[in-house]
Design a protein around this motif. Structure first.
Motif, PDB file in Angstrom:
ATOM      1  N   ARG A  90       0.767  -1.125  -0.127  1.00  0.00           N
ATOM      2  CA  ARG A  90      -0.432  -0.374   0.260  1.00  0.00           C
ATOM      3  C   ARG A  90       0.682   1.162   0.308  1.00  0.00           C
ATOM      4  N   LEU A  91       2.463   1.647   0.765  1.00  0.00           N
ATOM      5  CA  LEU A  91       2.389   2.041   0.914  1.00  0.00           C
ATOM      6  C   LEU A  91       3.350   2.862  -0.879  1.00  0.00           C
ATOM      7  N   ALA A  92       3.946   1.515  -0.664  1.00  0.00           N
ATOM      8  CA  ALA A  92       4.647   1.566  -1.829  1.00  0.00           C
ATOM      9  C   ALA A  92       3.680   2.250  -3.536  1.00  0.00           C
ATOM     10  N   GLU A  93       2.500   1.777  -3.228  1.00  0.00           N
ATOM     11  CA  GLU A  93       1.166   2.013  -4.131  1.00  0.00           C
ATOM     12  C   GLU A  93       1.213   4.024  -3.927  1.00  0.00           C
ATOM     13  N   TRP A  94       1.030   4.020  -3.033  1.00  0.00           N
ATOM     14  CA  TRP A  94       0.900   5.656  -2.545  1.00  0.00           C
ATOM     15  C   TRP A  94       2.169   6.559  -3.414  1.00  0.00           C
ATOM     16  N   GLY A 104       4.447  14.093 -10.749  1.00  0.00           N
ATOM     17  CA  GLY A 104       4.595  14.077 -12.205  1.00  0.00           C
ATOM     18  C   GLY A 104       6.329  13.843 -12.000  1.00  0.00           C
ATOM     19  N   GLY A 105       6.481  12.799 -10.954  1.00  0.00           N
ATOM     20  CA  GLY A 105       7.974  12.087 -11.065  1.00  0.00           C
ATOM     21  C   GLY A 105       7.917  11.134 -11.545  1.00  0.00           C
ATOM     22  N   HIS A 106       8.760  10.433 -11.592  1.00  0.00           N
ATOM     23  CA  HIS A 106       9.317   9.150 -12.776  1.00  0.00           C
ATOM     24  C   HIS A 106       9.289   7.930 -12.184  1.00  0.00           C
ATOM     25  N   TRP A 107       7.714   7.215 -13.114  1.00  0.00           N
ATOM     26  CA  TRP A 107       7.584   6.261 -13.500  1.00  0.00           C
ATOM     27  C   TRP A 107       7.468   5.188 -14.016  1.00  0.00           C
ATOM     28  N   GLU A 108       7.226   4.027 -13.729  1.00  0.00           N
ATOM     29  CA  GLU A 108       7.162   2.911 -15.547  1.00  0.00           C
ATOM     30  C   GLU A 108       5.829   2.811 -15.241  1.00  0.00           C
ATOM     31  N   PRO A 109       5.531   2.462 -17.071  1.00  0.00           N
ATOM     32  CA  PRO A 109       4.328   1.997 -16.759  1.00  0.00           C
ATOM     33  C   PRO A 109       3.367   1.128 -16.467  1.00  0.00           C
ATOM     34  N   GLY A 110       4.874  -0.328 -16.137  1.00  0.00           N
ATOM     35  CA  GLY A 110       4.509  -1.893 -16.035  1.00  0.00           C
ATOM     36  C   GLY A 110       4.441  -1.052 -14.637  1.00  0.00           C
ATOM     37  N   ALA A 111       4.888  -0.809 -13.520  1.00  0.00           N
ATOM     38  CA  ALA A 111       4.277  -0.762 -12.681  1.00  0.00           C
ATOM     39  C   ALA A 111       3.257   0.023 -12.184  1.00  0.00           C
ATOM     40  N   LEU A 112       2.221   0.706 -13.084  1.00  0.00           N
ATOM     41  CA  LEU A 112       0.920   1.134 -12.977  1.00  0.00           C
ATOM     42  C   LEU A 112       0.222  -0.127 -13.149  1.00  0.00           C
ATOM     43  N   ILE A 113       0.537  -0.985 -14.736  1.00  0.00           N
ATOM     44  CA  ILE A 113       0.201  -1.697 -14.861  1.00  0.00           C
ATOM     45  C   ILE A 113      -0.216  -2.915 -13.676  1.00  0.00           C
ATOM     46  N   ALA A 114       0.996  -3.869 -13.544  1.00  0.00           N
ATOM     47  CA  ALA A 114       0.784  -4.634 -12.232  1.00  0.00           C
ATOM     48  C   ALA A 114       0.367  -4.019 -10.882  1.00  0.00           C
ATOM     49  N   PRO A 130      -2.088  12.032 -18.519  1.00  0.00           N
ATOM     50  CA  PRO A 130      -2.404  11.336 -19.571  1.00  0.00           C
ATOM     51  C   PRO A 130      -1.357  10.351 -20.474  1.00  0.00           C
ATOM     52  N   GLN A 131      -0.537  10.510 -19.864  1.00  0.00           N
ATOM     53  CA  GLN A 131       0.213   8.741 -19.674  1.00  0.00           C
ATOM     54  C   GLN A 131      -0.134   8.161 -19.115  1.00  0.00           C
ATOM     55  N   ALA A 132       0.021   7.877 -17.576  1.00  0.00           N
ATOM     56  CA  ALA A 132      -1.099   7.017 -16.652  1.00  0.00           C
ATOM     57  C   ALA A 132      -2.857   7.007 -17.553  1.00  0.00           C
ATOM     58  N   LEU A 133      -3.124   7.697 -17.811  1.00  0.00           N
ATOM     59  CA  LEU A 133      -4.816   7.740 -18.684  1.00  0.00           C
ATOM     60  C   LEU A 133      -4.819   6.487 -19.664  1.00  0.00           C
ATOM     61  N   ARG A 134      -3.659   6.483 -20.793  1.00  0.00           N
ATOM     62  CA  ARG A 134      -3.127   5.946 -21.770  1.00  0.00           C
ATOM     63  C   ARG A 134      -3.285   4.603 -21.282  1.00  0.00           C
ATOM     64  N   THR A 135      -1.926   4.551 -20.879  1.00  0.00           N
ATOM     65  CA  THR A 135      -2.031   3.038 -19.806  1.00  0.00           C
ATOM     66  C   THR A 135      -2.998   2.341 -19.490  1.00  0.00           C
ATOM     67  N   LEU A 136      -3.756   2.985 -18.584  1.00  0.00           N
ATOM     68  CA  LEU A 136      -5.280   2.857 -17.831  1.00  0.00           C
ATOM     69  C   LEU A 136      -6.393   2.221 -19.252  1.00  0.00           C
ATOM     70  N   ALA A 137      -6.880   2.901 -19.871  1.00  0.00           N
ATOM     71  CA  ALA A 137      -7.161   3.258 -20.990  1.00  0.00           C
ATOM     72  C   ALA A 137      -7.490   1.697 -21.586  1.00  0.00           C
ATOM     73  N   GLU A 138      -5.752   1.040 -21.948  1.00  0.00           N
ATOM     74  CA  GLU A 138      -5.707   0.429 -22.860  1.00  0.00           C
ATOM     75  C   GLU A 138      -4.833  -0.576 -22.298  1.00  0.00           C
ATOM     76  N   HIS A 139      -4.421  -0.762 -20.438  1.00  0.00           N
ATOM     77  CA  HIS A 139      -4.389  -1.537 -19.880  1.00  0.00           C
ATOM     78  C   HIS A 139      -4.763  -2.258 -18.586  1.00  0.00           C
ATOM     79  N   GLY A 140      -5.455  -1.139 -18.101  1.00  0.00           N
ATOM     80  CA  GLY A 140      -6.690  -1.591 -16.683  1.00  0.00           C
ATOM     81  C   GLY A 140      -6.967  -2.698 -15.970  1.00  0.00           C
ATOM     82  N   ARG A 141      -6.639  -3.264 -16.073  1.00  0.00           N
ATOM     83  CA  ARG A 141      -7.587  -4.754 -15.370  1.00  0.00           C
ATOM     84  C   ARG A 141      -9.003  -5.211 -15.834  1.00  0.00           C
ATOM     85  N   THR A 142      -9.466  -3.415 -15.371  1.00  0.00           N
ATOM     86  CA  THR A 142     -10.875  -3.949 -15.358  1.00  0.00           C
ATOM     87  C   THR A 142     -11.649  -3.114 -15.901  1.00  0.00           C
ATOM     88  N   ARG A 143     -12.910  -3.181 -16.934  1.00  0.00           N
ATOM     89  CA  ARG A 143     -13.517  -2.867 -17.159  1.00  0.00           C
ATOM     90  C   ARG A 143     -13.843  -1.305 -16.784  1.00  0.00           C
TER      91      ARG A 143
END
Length: 155
Positions: A90-94, A104-114, A130-143
């Motif tokens: 939970r702390l890591a996800e925060w 706006g720090g550095h993050w990897e799309p794979g971390a958000l997908i996982a 926009p990058q996070a939203l595009r990542t989740l629009a394409e690869h989000g786990r749930t509808r």
């Protein structure tokens, strides 16, 4: 809840401890925060203790999100909850949420997908990245996550 011999409803002990923990954690000064969390996590009812600490971490992380001391706080909390995988995650996800949404720090799309459903929902509902939203629009786990991310991108 159960009834005593006078037919009055009695709050179970773990419910009373949970309420006391939540109250104490809401009022704890920063200098005593890690000690109190360690005390709460020593409770024999591990699920209840973790639930109280999760609620506290969520509240404090929300308060500190834009604070430059956030990384110091997460490091001290990380040491305190290191034996508890759920709280550690939970702390890591925060921290990831902060990088994606607040700083706006550095993050990897794979971390958000996982990430957990909790974090994906939180990012899809609250991030302006926009990058996070595009990542989740394409690869989000749930509808729900994919649709929320698309709606934020298009709205």
């Amino acid at each position: 809840m159960h009834s005593d011999e006078n037919n009055e409803t009695v709050e179970p002990a773990e419910h009373m401890r949970f309420a006391r923990y939540i109250d104490a954690l809401a009022q704890v000064p920063p200098a005593r925060e890690t000690a109190l969390i360690a005390d709460v996590l020593a409770d024999p009812d591990r699920a209840m203790a973790e639930s109280a600490v999760t609620r506290h971490l969520d509240r404090r992380a929300t308060e500190l999100l834009a604070d430059p001391e956030f990384p110091v706080w997460t490091a001290s909390m990380g040491d305190t909850v290191a034996r508890f995988p759920f709280l550690t995650r939970r702390l890591a996800e925060w921290s990831l949420f902060r990088a994606v949404s607040a700083t706006g720090g550095h993050w990897e799309p794979g971390a958000l997908i996982a990430a957990t459903d909790w974090l994906q929902r939180k990012v899809s509902e609250h991030s302006a990245s926009p990058q996070a939203l595009r990542t989740l629009a394409e690869h989000g786990r749930t509808r729900r996550v994919r649709n929320a991310a698309r709606a934020r991108l298009n709205g």
